[in-house]
Design an enzyme around this catalytic site. Structure first.
Site, PDB file in Angstrom:
ATOM      1  N   SER A 116       0.900  -1.027   0.138  1.00  0.00           N
ATOM      2  CA  SER A 116       0.382  -0.287   0.535  1.00  0.00           C
ATOM      3  C   SER A 116       1.007   1.095   0.404  1.00  0.00           C
ATOM      4  O   SER A 116       0.132   2.834  -0.105  1.00  0.00           O
ATOM      5  CB  SER A 116      -1.067   0.272   1.527  1.00  0.00           C
ATOM      6  OG  SER A 116      -1.743  -0.887   1.275  1.00  0.00           O
ATOM      7  N   LYS A 142       0.038   4.005  -2.653  1.00  0.00           N
ATOM      8  CA  LYS A 142      -0.679   4.843  -2.587  1.00  0.00           C
ATOM      9  C   LYS A 142       0.518   6.332  -2.737  1.00  0.00           C
ATOM     10  O   LYS A 142      -1.034   7.070  -2.595  1.00  0.00           O
ATOM     11  CB  LYS A 142      -1.791   4.927  -1.352  1.00  0.00           C
ATOM     12  CG  LYS A 142      -2.422   3.310  -1.699  1.00  0.00           C
ATOM     13  CD  LYS A 142      -3.981   3.161  -0.435  1.00  0.00           C
ATOM     14  CE  LYS A 142      -4.482   2.055  -0.401  1.00  0.00           C
ATOM     15  NZ  LYS A 142      -4.202   1.274   0.189  1.00  0.00           N
ATOM     16  N   SER A 183      -6.073   4.014   4.859  1.00  0.00           N
ATOM     17  CA  SER A 183      -5.451   2.950   3.413  1.00  0.00           C
ATOM     18  C   SER A 183      -6.662   2.324   2.178  1.00  0.00           C
ATOM     19  O   SER A 183      -6.362   0.998   1.951  1.00  0.00           O
ATOM     20  CB  SER A 183      -4.180   1.624   4.175  1.00  0.00           C
ATOM     21  OG  SER A 183      -3.334   1.334   3.253  1.00  0.00           O
ATOM     22  N   LYS A 226       2.879   6.800   5.611  1.00  0.00           N
ATOM     23  CA  LYS A 226       2.621   5.735   4.816  1.00  0.00           C
ATOM     24  C   LYS A 226       2.633   4.181   4.946  1.00  0.00           C
ATOM     25  O   LYS A 226       4.034   3.882   4.909  1.00  0.00           O
ATOM     26  CB  LYS A 226       1.721   6.180   3.068  1.00  0.00           C
ATOM     27  CG  LYS A 226       1.028   4.743   2.423  1.00  0.00           C
ATOM     28  CD  LYS A 226      -0.203   5.333   2.844  1.00  0.00           C
ATOM     29  CE  LYS A 226      -1.608   4.632   3.008  1.00  0.00           C
ATOM     30  NZ  LYS A 226      -1.241   2.961   3.501  1.00  0.00           N
TER      31      LYS A 226
END
Length: 405
Positions: free
Chosen positions: A78, A81, A138, A249
């Protein structure tokens, strides 16, 4: 005989003195080697990480402080992203979209598995809310909804992601989706490339911190069955565990293991620590904290905002007699050696004159920065205006102005 005895005594004393000198030098050399080795071991201990791939850099200068297998291609999960968010904020800055835009969720976006915020097909959310869903929780469904809104389809958005990666010089990156859910071998990046896109995001769009520092927040789904509340909980546990964390993140899949791009700020120094492939979530966060602590412990930033007014340069053969000079921007220097930054000296190298035509923004000279006599950097100085070349009619007009005005 006595004279001979004195000679041998002297010789013996000289040999012993010479031996002592050599022995002392050997001891000093051995101690020096030991100290250096111990120092090296101490530094290594300070930045020991469990993850197979990691990097630490200072954000404003982009200087790498530590790296381990930083160009090794790995599945990013993820933290993909980050690029999705970068493109979204780029679109916002260009006025192509706004935070109040209403986005209708497609059935395809709804179908995303993995981490999600349980959006329903036909549900309408503002772009602002969807960015929160991506950054805090997320949400794969939210990422696809944003991608479809911006580009029309996830595939078209992924093309934008790969194009942006190429522009940023992310040579070892290729995206297959916008959220990192895929297990495709063709979806990969590196710790170094993640640091590059993270730096682009936080330096150009610091408003991202308005989202990354949210710990928990409720969103409301308006559905045919009524209003449903979902609580977003931040996946970045460093927000509660580390004093100087600012973002950014996390990501994890069976293939990628545990990843994080962690940003922190202490005493005006911005750090980015990227950890990829950590064996478990606890070690992922420990590795990131270790890297950030190390960076903050050895770093200090020198900043020259370059607000001083520069002299004008004379223009030969131009319709204007002089042209202003301006700095290209502020100068930053990252010091890792504990130096006294007040000793930094700045030398201006400027042209006395320039021949027309002069193009605004072209390099005129430079400011050279030195510390302890060593050059530590330069800042270009530019011409601040256009000056066209003068012709006969221009000289006649000047003469006319002198005598009749």
């Amino acid at each position: 005989m006595p004279h001979s005895h004195i000679f041998y005594v002297k010789k013996d004393r000289e040999v012993r003195l010479l031996f002592c000198k050599i022995w002392k030098k050997c001891i000093v050399f051995t101690l020096a080697v030991f100290v250096l080795a111990a120092s090296s071991l101490h530094v290594s201990a300070e930045v020991s990480v469990s993850a197979p791939s990691a990097i630490l850099l200072e954000a404003s200068t982009g200087q790498v402080i530590y790296e381990r297998n930083a160009t090794e291609r790995r599945s990013p999960a993820s933290i993909t992203k980050i690029m999705t968010l970068l493109i979204a904020f780029e679109q916002l800055s260009e006025g192509k979209i706004t935070l109040t835009d209403e986005v209708t969720v497609s059935s395809y976006a709804m179908s995303m598995g993995g981490s999600q915020v349980y959006l329903e097909a036909g549900e309408v959310q503002t772009l602002d809310t969807l960015i929160k869903c991506i950054t805090v929780a997320s949400g794969n469904d939210a990422a696809v909804a944003v991608a479809e809104y911006i580009a029309g389809s996830e595939g078209a958005f992924v093309d934008m992601m790969n194009e942006k990666a190429a522009q940023l010089g992310m040579q070892d990156t290729h995206f297959e989706d916008c959220c990192g859910l895929t297990d495709s071998d063709d979806h990969y990046t590196t710790a170094r490339d993640v640091a590059i896109m993270s730096r682009e995001l936080i330096t150009k769009y610091p408003e991202i911190y308005n989202y990354t520092q949210i710990w928990m927040e409720d969103i409301t789904h308006v559905t045919p069955r009524g209003n449903v509340v979902t609580t977003l909980a931040n996946t970045n546990k460093l927000l509660k565990q580390y004093d100087w964390i600012t973002g950014l993140k996390t990501g994890s899949t069976d293939k990628a293991k545990y990843c994080i791009a962690a940003t922190g700020n202490k005493d005006g120094v911005d750090m980015i620590a990227v950890v990829m492939g950590a064996p478990d979530p606890t070690e992922r966060f420990q590795d990131a904290a270790t890297l950030l602590n190390y960076g903050f412990s050895i770093s200090q930033i020198y900043t020259d905002e370059n607000t001083d007014i520069l002299p004008h340069a004379l223009v030969e053969g131009g319709i204007e007699e002089e042209v202003p000079l301006v700095y290209e921007g502020e100068f930053k220097y990252l010091d890792l050696g504990g130096n006294n930054l007040s000793l930094i000296e700045k030398e201006l190298k400027l042209p006395e004159s320039v021949k027309a035509p002069v193009e605004e923004g072209t390099v005129a000279g430079e400011a050279v920065y030195r510390l302890n006599g060593q050059v530590i950097g330069q800042m270009p100085i530019l011409y601040g205006a256009n000056v066209e070349k003068a012709f006969y009619k221009d000289y006649l007009l000047k003469i006319f102005d002198l005598f009749f005005l």
